[in-house]
Design a protein around this motif. Structure first.
Motif, PDB file in Angstrom:
ATOM      1  N   LEU A  81      57.161  28.479  28.859  1.00  0.00           N
ATOM      2  CA  LEU A  81      56.456  27.455  29.617  1.00  0.00           C
ATOM      3  C   LEU A  81      54.975  27.722  29.569  1.00  0.00           C
ATOM      4  O   LEU A  81      54.533  28.860  29.552  1.00  0.00           O
ATOM      5  CB  LEU A  81      56.920  27.460  31.086  1.00  0.00           C
ATOM      6  CG  LEU A  81      58.337  26.946  31.315  1.00  0.00           C
ATOM      7  CD1 LEU A  81      58.706  27.166  32.764  1.00  0.00           C
ATOM      8  CD2 LEU A  81      58.454  25.479  30.976  1.00  0.00           C
ATOM      9  N   ARG A  82      54.203  26.642  29.584  1.00  0.00           N
ATOM     10  CA  ARG A  82      52.773  26.837  29.697  1.00  0.00           C
ATOM     11  C   ARG A  82      52.143  25.620  30.316  1.00  0.00           C
ATOM     12  O   ARG A  82      52.680  24.528  30.298  1.00  0.00           O
ATOM     13  CB  ARG A  82      52.158  27.125  28.340  1.00  0.00           C
ATOM     14  CG  ARG A  82      52.406  25.969  27.378  1.00  0.00           C
ATOM     15  CD  ARG A  82      51.094  25.611  26.772  1.00  0.00           C
ATOM     16  NE  ARG A  82      51.283  24.691  25.699  1.00  0.00           N
ATOM     17  CZ  ARG A  82      51.098  23.383  25.828  1.00  0.00           C
ATOM     18  NH1 ARG A  82      50.773  22.871  26.973  1.00  0.00           N
ATOM     19  NH2 ARG A  82      51.254  22.583  24.782  1.00  0.00           N
ATOM     20  N   ARG A  83      50.994  25.826  30.860  1.00  0.00           N
ATOM     21  CA  ARG A  83      50.298  24.782  31.573  1.00  0.00           C
ATOM     22  C   ARG A  83      49.530  23.922  30.601  1.00  0.00           C
ATOM     23  O   ARG A  83      49.046  24.358  29.584  1.00  0.00           O
ATOM     24  CB  ARG A  83      49.345  25.409  32.586  1.00  0.00           C
ATOM     25  CG  ARG A  83      50.080  26.310  33.557  1.00  0.00           C
ATOM     26  CD  ARG A  83      49.131  26.987  34.488  1.00  0.00           C
ATOM     27  NE  ARG A  83      48.296  26.001  35.151  1.00  0.00           N
ATOM     28  CZ  ARG A  83      47.347  26.320  36.018  1.00  0.00           C
ATOM     29  NH1 ARG A  83      47.149  27.551  36.309  1.00  0.00           N
ATOM     30  NH2 ARG A  83      46.619  25.385  36.586  1.00  0.00           N
ATOM     31  N   GLY A  84      49.400  22.658  30.941  1.00  0.00           N
ATOM     32  CA  GLY A  84      48.745  21.731  30.043  1.00  0.00           C
ATOM     33  C   GLY A  84      47.271  21.596  30.306  1.00  0.00           C
ATOM     34  O   GLY A  84      46.606  20.741  29.731  1.00  0.00           O
ATOM     35  N   GLY A  85      46.685  22.384  31.189  1.00  0.00           N
ATOM     36  CA  GLY A  85      45.244  22.286  31.379  1.00  0.00           C
ATOM     37  C   GLY A  85      44.830  22.539  32.810  1.00  0.00           C
ATOM     38  O   GLY A  85      45.639  22.508  33.721  1.00  0.00           O
ATOM     39  N   LEU A  96      52.971  12.345  35.001  1.00  0.00           N
ATOM     40  CA  LEU A  96      52.048  11.287  34.610  1.00  0.00           C
ATOM     41  C   LEU A  96      51.472  10.620  35.853  1.00  0.00           C
ATOM     42  O   LEU A  96      52.235  10.212  36.746  1.00  0.00           O
ATOM     43  CB  LEU A  96      52.771  10.246  33.752  1.00  0.00           C
ATOM     44  CG  LEU A  96      53.474  10.800  32.512  1.00  0.00           C
ATOM     45  CD1 LEU A  96      54.237   9.696  31.794  1.00  0.00           C
ATOM     46  CD2 LEU A  96      52.475  11.467  31.576  1.00  0.00           C
ATOM     47  N   PRO A  97      50.158  10.522  35.956  1.00  0.00           N
ATOM     48  CA  PRO A  97      49.554   9.882  37.134  1.00  0.00           C
ATOM     49  C   PRO A  97      49.918   8.404  37.178  1.00  0.00           C
ATOM     50  O   PRO A  97      49.950   7.722  36.153  1.00  0.00           O
ATOM     51  CB  PRO A  97      48.055  10.086  36.898  1.00  0.00           C
ATOM     52  CG  PRO A  97      47.919  10.228  35.416  1.00  0.00           C
ATOM     53  CD  PRO A  97      49.155  10.914  34.947  1.00  0.00           C
ATOM     54  N   LEU A  98      50.197   7.909  38.373  1.00  0.00           N
ATOM     55  CA  LEU A  98      50.571   6.508  38.506  1.00  0.00           C
ATOM     56  C   LEU A  98      49.359   5.582  38.425  1.00  0.00           C
ATOM     57  O   LEU A  98      49.456   4.441  37.956  1.00  0.00           O
ATOM     58  CB  LEU A  98      51.312   6.285  39.828  1.00  0.00           C
ATOM     59  CG  LEU A  98      52.620   7.089  39.979  1.00  0.00           C
ATOM     60  CD1 LEU A  98      53.314   6.729  41.286  1.00  0.00           C
ATOM     61  CD2 LEU A  98      53.547   6.857  38.802  1.00  0.00           C
ATOM     62  N   SER A 120      44.935  15.341  29.756  1.00  0.00           N
ATOM     63  CA  SER A 120      44.522  14.583  30.936  1.00  0.00           C
ATOM     64  C   SER A 120      45.682  14.345  31.875  1.00  0.00           C
ATOM     65  O   SER A 120      45.584  13.534  32.794  1.00  0.00           O
ATOM     66  CB  SER A 120      43.939  13.235  30.480  1.00  0.00           C
ATOM     67  OG  SER A 120      44.875  12.535  29.674  1.00  0.00           O
ATOM     68  N   TYR A 121      46.757  15.010  31.672  1.00  0.00           N
ATOM     69  CA  TYR A 121      47.956  14.951  32.534  1.00  0.00           C
ATOM     70  C   TYR A 121      48.522  16.366  32.550  1.00  0.00           C
ATOM     71  O   TYR A 121      48.237  17.183  31.678  1.00  0.00           O
ATOM     72  CB  TYR A 121      48.991  13.953  31.971  1.00  0.00           C
ATOM     73  CG  TYR A 121      49.265  14.181  30.516  1.00  0.00           C
ATOM     74  CD1 TYR A 121      50.275  15.048  30.102  1.00  0.00           C
ATOM     75  CD2 TYR A 121      48.486  13.559  29.535  1.00  0.00           C
ATOM     76  CE1 TYR A 121      50.508  15.282  28.759  1.00  0.00           C
ATOM     77  CE2 TYR A 121      48.717  13.799  28.186  1.00  0.00           C
ATOM     78  CZ  TYR A 121      49.711  14.659  27.798  1.00  0.00           C
ATOM     79  OH  TYR A 121      49.934  14.903  26.469  1.00  0.00           O
ATOM     80  N   VAL A 122      49.353  16.666  33.531  1.00  0.00           N
ATOM     81  CA  VAL A 122      49.931  18.000  33.629  1.00  0.00           C
ATOM     82  C   VAL A 122      51.070  18.114  32.616  1.00  0.00           C
ATOM     83  O   VAL A 122      51.917  17.227  32.515  1.00  0.00           O
ATOM     84  CB  VAL A 122      50.471  18.273  35.045  1.00  0.00           C
ATOM     85  CG1 VAL A 122      51.185  19.629  35.104  1.00  0.00           C
ATOM     86  CG2 VAL A 122      49.332  18.246  36.050  1.00  0.00           C
TER      87      VAL A 122
END
Length: 418
Positions: free
Chosen positions: A4-8, A42-44, A410-412
């Protein structure tokens, strides 16, 4: 294995604290390049969850053949303060790493044992193939993929309204308990195997350590007050030299007393009758010509005891192997489920830190087409990263590029290899 890794990192909300943690979150880029699952939120952005889902499906699913998507059950967890979330984010990195290690260790041990020719067919259902062994590992009675794609938060074990820190602590304790049990069982099996290996090495060792009771016929031995019989290991290449010289290796050797007792590989076991007073001299002289001689006392009781010890150790290894296989089958589901809950908590925490309160995102489990991962990242950025600054990766330097310490989206986004 699960990676697992973080997207930013959010450049504004987290500031210097997040930058200081970057080194601890370095990842194996090559492993990520083959990761078959992504966990994203994903941001709404003012849309409903259904609209966001429909947009994702329209651009990535179906005939687009970019990704197979599943809605991920992410509950509305108890948030707490921003400082507590920042601290918890660091703790989750460590807990996540522990979860990955335990899941992989249990899976690998199960596959190794079930693939062994000595694995009990009743435990394995008659199937010892390593390629299919891992398929017997299930989570709550379902395959790993089925469990992931239909994941539901376990409210009974992990109440959503419980403090997040307490939830993470309980998940961590559960992992540590399983890891401790696993190490104990593996240690017991290793101890038994080491003892059995020591016995096997002795039985296959040279003449000085080998049990000769089952090889030597006591009728071929002469033992009197003055005479004794030595057993000599003679390389076949030295047989002629041996026969020409053994009678003169020391004094008081009985002529024509060297008889072949046993042939094993490139060596012969031969007898020599001589006076007890010259045993040491004869052994040293035999050693100088490349042969090994030893005194031998026929002791059936000691031999029987050694065989019983070996049989008992073989039985102990088999039983502990079977026990560990069963333990892995029973506990793999729990450790994988625990890891999945850790992932969901981590995804939730990162999403709150990225998008803010109240929670306003859709959690998704994606199985991407890795041939088009760059295109997929770009589409996700275009559709769900509107308004993001140029700080974020647009997907064109995504998982296909090696050498970047961590991709920024720009999203997790978390990557998961199962």
């Amino acid at each position: 294995m699960v990676i697992l890794r973080r997207g930013g990192e959010a450049p504004t909300a987290r500031g210097a604290q997040s930058s200081a943690r970057e080194g601890a979150r370095a990842i194996d880029r090559r492993a990520i390049m083959t990761a078959p699952y992504w966990l994203v939120s994903l941001p709404l952005n003012g849309s409903s969850a259904d609209e966001t889902w429909a947009t994702l499906q329209r651009h990535t699913g179906g005939s687009n053949d970019l990704s197979v998507n599943y809605r991920l059950g992410c509950p509305d967890l108890r948030v707490g303060t921003l400082d507590s979330l920042l601290a918890l984010s660091d703790d989750l990195v460590k807990v996540n790493a522990l979860a990955e290690q335990v899941v992989e260790k249990v899976r690998r041990q199960y596959v190794d044992l079930s693939s062994s020719p000595s694995a009990n067919s009743s435990v394995m259902g008659g199937n010892h193939e390593s390629g299919t062994a891992s398929h017997s590992l299930t989570v709550e009675g379902e395959s790993v993929e089925r469990y992931m794609t239909t994941f539901e938060w376990d409210e009974a074990k992990n109440p959503a309204r419980r403090a997040l820190k307490e939830t993470v602590e309980k998940l961590s304790d559960r992992l540590a308990r399983i890891d401790d049990e696993f190490k104990l069982k593996c240690g017991q099996l290793t101890t038994s195997k080491n003892l059995l290996n020591a016995v096997n090495r002795k039985s296959g060792a040279g003449i000085n350590a080998k049990d000769l009771c089952g090889i030597i016929n006591p009728a071929n031995l002469v033992e009197t007050e003055n005479l004794t019989t030595l057993i000599v290991q003679v390389p076949k290449l030295k047989t002629e030299e041996w026969m020409d010289s053994y009678e003169t290796l020391s004094s008081f050797v009985v002529p024509r007393s060297s008889q072949v007792l046993h042939v094993e590989g490139d060596n012969e076991l031969r007898s020599v009758i001589l006076f007890r007073r010259v045993v040491d001299a004869f052994i040293n002289a035999a050693r100088e010509m490349g042969c090994t001689a030893r005194e031998y006392s026929h002791d059936p009781e000691a031999s029987r005891s050694a065989k019983e010890q070996k049989s008992a150790l073989e039985q102990e290894v088999a039983e502990r192997s079977e026990s560990l296989i069963e333990w892995c089958q029973m506990n793999y589901g729990e450790v994988f489920s625990t890891m999945m809950h850790v992932c969901v908590v981590r995804l939730f925490v990162e999403s709150i830190l990225r998008y803010g309160l109240p929670p306003d995102f859709q959690a998704i489990l994606m199985k991407p087409n890795l041939k088009h991962s760059t295109k997929l990242r770009k589409i996700l950025n275009e559709e769900f990263g509107k308004g993001a600054s140029s700080h974020w990766d647009d997907g064109t330097t995504g998982d296909d590029q090696v050498g970047i310490s961590e991709d920024m989206y720009s999203y997790v986004s978390l990557s998961m290899k199962v």
